[in-house]
Structure formats: C-alpha cells, structure tokens
Motif scaffolding. Structure first.
Motif, PDB file in Angstrom:
ATOM      1  N   ALA A   1       0.800  -1.277   0.075  1.00 47.47           N
ATOM      2  CA  ALA A   1      -0.090  -0.073   0.064  1.00 47.47           C
ATOM      3  C   ALA A   1       0.991   1.360  -0.012  1.00 47.47           C
ATOM      4  N   GLN A   2       1.963   1.234   0.496  1.00 44.57           N
ATOM      5  CA  GLN A   2       2.929   2.420   0.795  1.00 44.57           C
ATOM      6  C   GLN A   2       3.666   2.599  -0.499  1.00 44.57           C
ATOM      7  N   GLU A   3       3.675   1.443  -1.143  1.00 45.11           N
ATOM      8  CA  GLU A   3       4.313   1.582  -2.514  1.00 45.11           C
ATOM      9  C   GLU A   3       3.555   1.889  -3.472  1.00 45.11           C
ATOM     10  N   ASN A   4       2.044   1.837  -3.315  1.00 44.87           N
ATOM     11  CA  ASN A   4       1.215   1.835  -4.612  1.00 44.87           C
ATOM     12  C   ASN A   4       0.097   3.234  -3.842  1.00 44.87           C
ATOM     13  N   ASP A   5       0.289   3.909  -3.196  1.00 47.30           N
ATOM     14  CA  ASP A   5      -0.414   5.256  -2.818  1.00 47.30           C
ATOM     15  C   ASP A   5      -1.682   4.629  -2.235  1.00 47.30           C
ATOM     16  N   GLY A   6      -1.709   3.737  -1.388  1.00 48.83           N
ATOM     17  CA  GLY A   6      -2.983   3.104  -0.967  1.00 48.83           C
ATOM     18  C   GLY A   6      -3.214   3.419   0.373  1.00 48.83           C
ATOM     19  N   ASP A   7      -4.251   3.142   0.850  1.00 44.22           N
ATOM     20  CA  ASP A   7      -4.541   3.446   2.346  1.00 44.22           C
ATOM     21  C   ASP A   7      -4.000   2.169   3.057  1.00 44.22           C
ATOM     22  N   VAL A   8      -3.104   2.448   4.102  1.00 45.47           N
ATOM     23  CA  VAL A   8      -2.333   1.433   4.721  1.00 45.47           C
ATOM     24  C   VAL A   8      -3.256   0.661   5.822  1.00 45.47           C
ATOM     25  N   THR A   9      -4.306   1.393   6.133  1.00 46.20           N
ATOM     26  CA  THR A   9      -5.194   0.908   7.183  1.00 46.20           C
ATOM     27  C   THR A   9      -6.327  -0.291   6.529  1.00 46.20           C
ATOM     28  N   VAL A  10      -6.595   0.366   5.373  1.00 47.06           N
ATOM     29  CA  VAL A  10      -7.543  -0.601   4.431  1.00 47.06           C
ATOM     30  C   VAL A  10      -6.712  -1.806   4.004  1.00 47.06           C
ATOM     31  N   ALA A  11      -5.435  -1.646   3.719  1.00 49.93           N
ATOM     32  CA  ALA A  11      -4.692  -2.695   2.990  1.00 49.93           C
ATOM     33  C   ALA A  11      -4.234  -3.671   4.151  1.00 49.93           C
ATOM     34  N   GLY A  12      -4.042  -3.247   5.203  1.00 49.67           N
ATOM     35  CA  GLY A  12      -3.481  -3.880   6.376  1.00 49.67           C
ATOM     36  C   GLY A  12      -4.706  -4.855   6.802  1.00 49.67           C
ATOM     37  N   LEU A  13      -5.844  -4.263   7.145  1.00 46.60           N
ATOM     38  CA  LEU A  13      -6.931  -5.075   7.700  1.00 46.60           C
ATOM     39  C   LEU A  13      -7.501  -6.079   6.617  1.00 46.60           C
ATOM     40  N   ALA A  14      -7.162  -5.678   5.559  1.00 46.63           N
ATOM     41  CA  ALA A  14      -7.726  -6.780   4.189  1.00 46.63           C
ATOM     42  C   ALA A  14      -6.674  -7.941   4.580  1.00 46.63           C
ATOM     43  N   GLY A  15      -5.248  -7.454   4.535  1.00 49.01           N
ATOM     44  CA  GLY A  15      -4.496  -8.522   4.734  1.00 49.01           C
ATOM     45  C   GLY A  15      -4.477  -9.408   5.975  1.00 49.01           C
ATOM     46  N   LEU A  16      -4.846  -8.779   6.976  1.00 45.03           N
ATOM     47  CA  LEU A  16      -4.704  -9.588   8.223  1.00 45.03           C
ATOM     48  C   LEU A  16      -5.945 -10.551   8.267  1.00 45.03           C
ATOM     49  N   VAL A  17      -7.120 -10.186   7.808  1.00 40.86           N
ATOM     50  CA  VAL A  17      -8.412 -11.071   7.754  1.00 40.86           C
ATOM     51  C   VAL A  17      -8.561 -11.947   6.915  1.00 40.86           C
ATOM     52  N   HIS A  18      -7.562 -11.753   5.479  1.00 40.16           N
ATOM     53  CA  HIS A  18      -7.868 -12.554   4.291  1.00 40.16           C
ATOM     54  C   HIS A  18      -8.296 -14.039   4.630  1.00 40.16           C
TER      55      HIS A  18
END
Length: 200
Positions: free
Chosen positions: A46-63
């Motif tokens: 997310a940091q590399e692609n200008d994404g929201d780290v909270t959205v990306a992190g939560l999605a990654g955590l619960v995938h």
C-alpha cells in the motif's frame, strides 16, 4: 509492524488486538502467523502504491479468517445466501475467500467493500480488481515465508509494478492447476481471461 497508525476500528467492530484474538479461536497458530505476515506485506505494498495502509493492512490481516472453518458452515452459508450452487463442488481453498468474506462481514462488522472484495478475490482474482484486491492477492503470494519456485521473481515483479505481479501470479496459478489436473472454479477462468488480456 510498520510505523503506521492502524485504526482498524474505523472499519470494523473491533480493534486490531480484538480481531487477532477472534482469529486465534478459528485458526492454528501457523495460519495466524501467515495472516500477520500478509498484513505487513499488504501495508508495504500500500505504501508503494499510494494506498490506504489501514484498509490494506486490515484486508491482509483477515484474508484467511475463514480458512479453517468447518465445511458444514460453508455449505450452509452457500445454501442460505443462495450463492452460486456450483460452489458446492469445490472446497475451502475456494470457499475461504469467495464465501468467507461474508463471515468477516457478519462476525467482525467489516462492511467496507474494498476490504470485502480483497478478501473475496484473494485466491481466484476477478475481472475487475482495485488496488486493494491486487495488494492482498499479491501479499498472500509473496509474504516473507513463502518459498516456492518463482517466488523471488514474483516479489521483484510486484515491487516494481503491482499489476504485473497480479498477471504473473494468475498465470502461474492457472498453470499449476492445469498441470495437477485440478478443476478450476469457473469464475477463476473468467478472471484469468481478463487478466491475461492485460485489463484491470
């Protein structure tokens, strides 16, 4: 954990520690550890692609929240929610994303479509994948403990260009399924045809 503020409660009924505690009731420790690594990798992407780290992190955590749930839970959900009956021919490898996102929505109170779509499509891809779906798709594939032929190439491609990573993984996955003579869920074939054509 990256030095970022992860206010998961902005998108869920629970904070990060509470979500992890709930996950630990349904997942073996090795699977939970994998989810934590995917969370970290998703944040980096997310940091590399200008994404929201909270959205990306939560999605990654619960995938993989639903990865080890009972088969009967999935079949009941498919029938009760009138999902594609073709799903009943498959198993948890497909269900934990394509059906499991409903468990995440209902049990964790996550209703953000970016997160739900990322979870739903993290194994089979989709004809349309936003940056978060791409991030989780790739974070799951290249997290640090992954060790298979081609993973280093996948990491290099993904960190250079996220979408190119998606195209690479999708092709490799389809080759593996065909070589192993495994049935391919029809939606995965539809996704492949679009992804292979280079469309987003």
């Amino acid at each position: 954990m990256a030095h970022v503020n992860l206010n998961y409660q902005a998108y869920a009924d629970f904070n990060r520690d509470e979500i992890i505690a709930k996950m630990s009731k349904h997942l073996k420790q090795s699977r939970l550890d994998h989810c934590l690594r995917v969370e970290q990798t998703a944040i980096e992407l997310a940091q590399e692609n200008d994404g929201d780290v909270t959205v990306a992190g939560l999605a990654g955590l619960v995938h993989d929240y639903a990865k080890q749930r009972d088969v009967d839970e999935f079949t009941a959900l498919i029938k009760q929610d009138h999902l594609d009956p073709e799903l009943l021919k498959y198993g948890r490898a497909i269900w934990h994303g394509y059906v499991g996102y409903l468990m995440i929505q209902r049990e964790l109170g996550i209703n953000d479509n970016r997160i739900l779509r990322a979870v739903k499509y993290h194994t089979i891809g989709a004809p349309v994948m936003d940056v978060y779906a791409q991030i989780v798709y790739m974070a799951d594939y290249i997290e640090p403990e992954r060790d298979f032929s081609g993973v280093d190439e996948a990491r290099a491609i993904t960190h250079h260009n996220l979408w190119d990573g998606v195209v690479y993984q999708n092709a490799q996955t389809m080759k593996r399924l065909v070589n192993n003579q495994q049935a391919i869920y029809p939606a995965a074939i539809v996704a492949y045809n679009v992804i292979a054509a280079g469309q987003k």
